[in-house]
Write an enzyme that holds these catalytic residues in place. Structure first.
Site, short mmCIF file in Angstrom:
data_model
loop_
_atom_site.label_atom_id
_atom_site.label_comp_id
_atom_site.label_asym_id
_atom_site.label_seq_id
_atom_site.Cartn_x
_atom_site.Cartn_y
_atom_site.Cartn_z
N HIS A 1 -97.54 28.91 7.96
CA HIS A 1 -96.59 28.64 7.28
C HIS A 1 -97.20 28.43 5.89
CE1 HIS A 1 -93.50 28.35 10.44
NE2 HIS A 1 -94.17 27.06 10.83
N HIS B 1 -97.02 21.34 9.42
CA HIS B 1 -97.84 22.06 10.58
C HIS B 1 -98.39 23.37 10.22
CE1 HIS B 1 -93.86 23.60 11.87
NE2 HIS B 1 -94.70 24.51 12.50
N ASP C 1 -99.06 30.84 20.16
CA ASP C 1 -99.38 29.44 19.16
C ASP C 1 -100.59 28.63 19.50
OD1 ASP C 1 -97.58 30.76 17.67
OD2 ASP C 1 -96.12 29.09 17.86
N CYS D 1 -91.44 28.26 20.92
CA CYS D 1 -92.02 29.64 20.39
C CYS D 1 -92.30 30.47 21.77
CB CYS D 1 -93.33 29.78 19.65
SG CYS D 1 -92.91 29.12 18.16
N LYS E 1 -96.73 34.58 11.94
CA LYS E 1 -95.22 34.52 11.85
C LYS E 1 -95.11 33.29 11.23
CE LYS E 1 -94.83 32.17 16.38
NZ LYS E 1 -94.50 30.84 15.93
C1 VGL Z 1 -93.29 25.86 17.27
C2 VGL Z 1 -91.84 24.40 16.24
C3 VGL Z 1 -92.35 24.83 14.70
C4 VGL Z 1 -93.90 26.54 18.42
C5 VGL Z 1 -93.73 26.49 15.81
O1 VGL Z 1 -95.18 27.14 18.47
O2 VGL Z 1 -93.28 26.30 19.63
N1 VGL Z 1 -92.30 24.72 17.13
N2 VGL Z 1 -93.13 25.81 14.76
ZN ZN Z 2 -93.92 26.32 12.90
#
Ligand code: VGL
Ligand code: ZN
Length: 211
Positions: A52, A85, A12, A155, A110
């Site tokens: 998302h 986000h 991420d 994540c 994802k």
């Molecule tokens: C994440 C919260 C929501 C992450 C992703 O990348 O850790 N945290 N979506």
């Molecule tokens: Zn997320």
């Protein structure tokens, strides 16, 4: 160069998780130059991408009267609510511009199902659907993964835990991860959880010097 059975997993490394993003991770940007320095040493580099739809159930804004940080029951699972986000096809969902994205062999998205969140790059939070990453890595003969990215306490942690349960030898690159720390100490606890589950905790320098 690491042997062909080792892959690097970038978790991420997206605009919205950087300090100026919608779901900011403090010092998340320090991970980018480390990722760039490491990538040339791996034959296989995979990246996860939080991706998302706008109606995703993890967004507080999609639940009347709810605020980010609150926890709700989302279709039977505990869900922390987040600011909006990494919405598909928006700037915030893109990989950070400074990341050498050309070196990424394959991207696994994802969090695309509005009904369920997906912290791990391997499975959704209910462990119902695979992203295909485990199968893809195994088909390439990968048996060991080195993991970096954000957020350490979400994540990255769940990606590491799933990598271990899928049977991969798993290294967390400790200087190349940062977390959200919703509660003080969350990142340190996440790192102990990963270690106790069997992950080896190493520094990026050690992973390069060993070559
Ligand atoms: C994440 C919260 C929501 C992450 C992703 O990348 O850790 N945290 N979506
Ligand atoms: Zn997320």
């Amino acid at each position: 160069m690491h042997p062909a059975y080792v892959a690097l997993i970038l978790v991420d490394l997206q605009v919205d998780f950087m300090p100026a993003g919608m779901l900011p991770v403090a010092e998340g940007d320090v991970v980018i130059p480390i990722a760039n320095a490491l990538m040339p040493h791996y034959r296989t580099v995979v990246a996860t991408q939080d991706w998302h739809p706008g109606n995703h159930g993890s967004f507080a804004a999609n639940h009347p009267w709810r605020k980010p940080g609150q926890v709700i029951d989302l279709h039977g699972l505990q869900q922390v609510l987040w600011p909006i986000h990494c919405v598909q096809n928006t700037w915030g969902a893109e990989f950070v511009a400074e990341l050498d994205s050309d070196r990424i062999t394959k991207v696994f998205q994802k969090g695309t199902d509005p009904e369920i969140d997906s912290y791990s790059g391997f499975y959704d939070n209910g462990h119902r659907k695979s992203t295909g990453m485990a199968e893809w890595l195994k088909a390439k003969g990968i048996t060991e993964v080195h993991v970096l990215g954000v957020a350490a306490d979400f994540c990255v942690k769940f990606t590491v835990l799933d990598a271990l349960s899928e049977g991969f030898t798993t290294v967390l690159i400790k200087d190349a991860t940062r977390g959200v720390n919703l509660q003080p100490g969350d990142v340190d606890r996440a790192i102990s959880d990963m270690q106790e589950a069997g992950a080896s905790i190493q520094l990026s320098g050690e992973l390069v010097d060993a070559l």
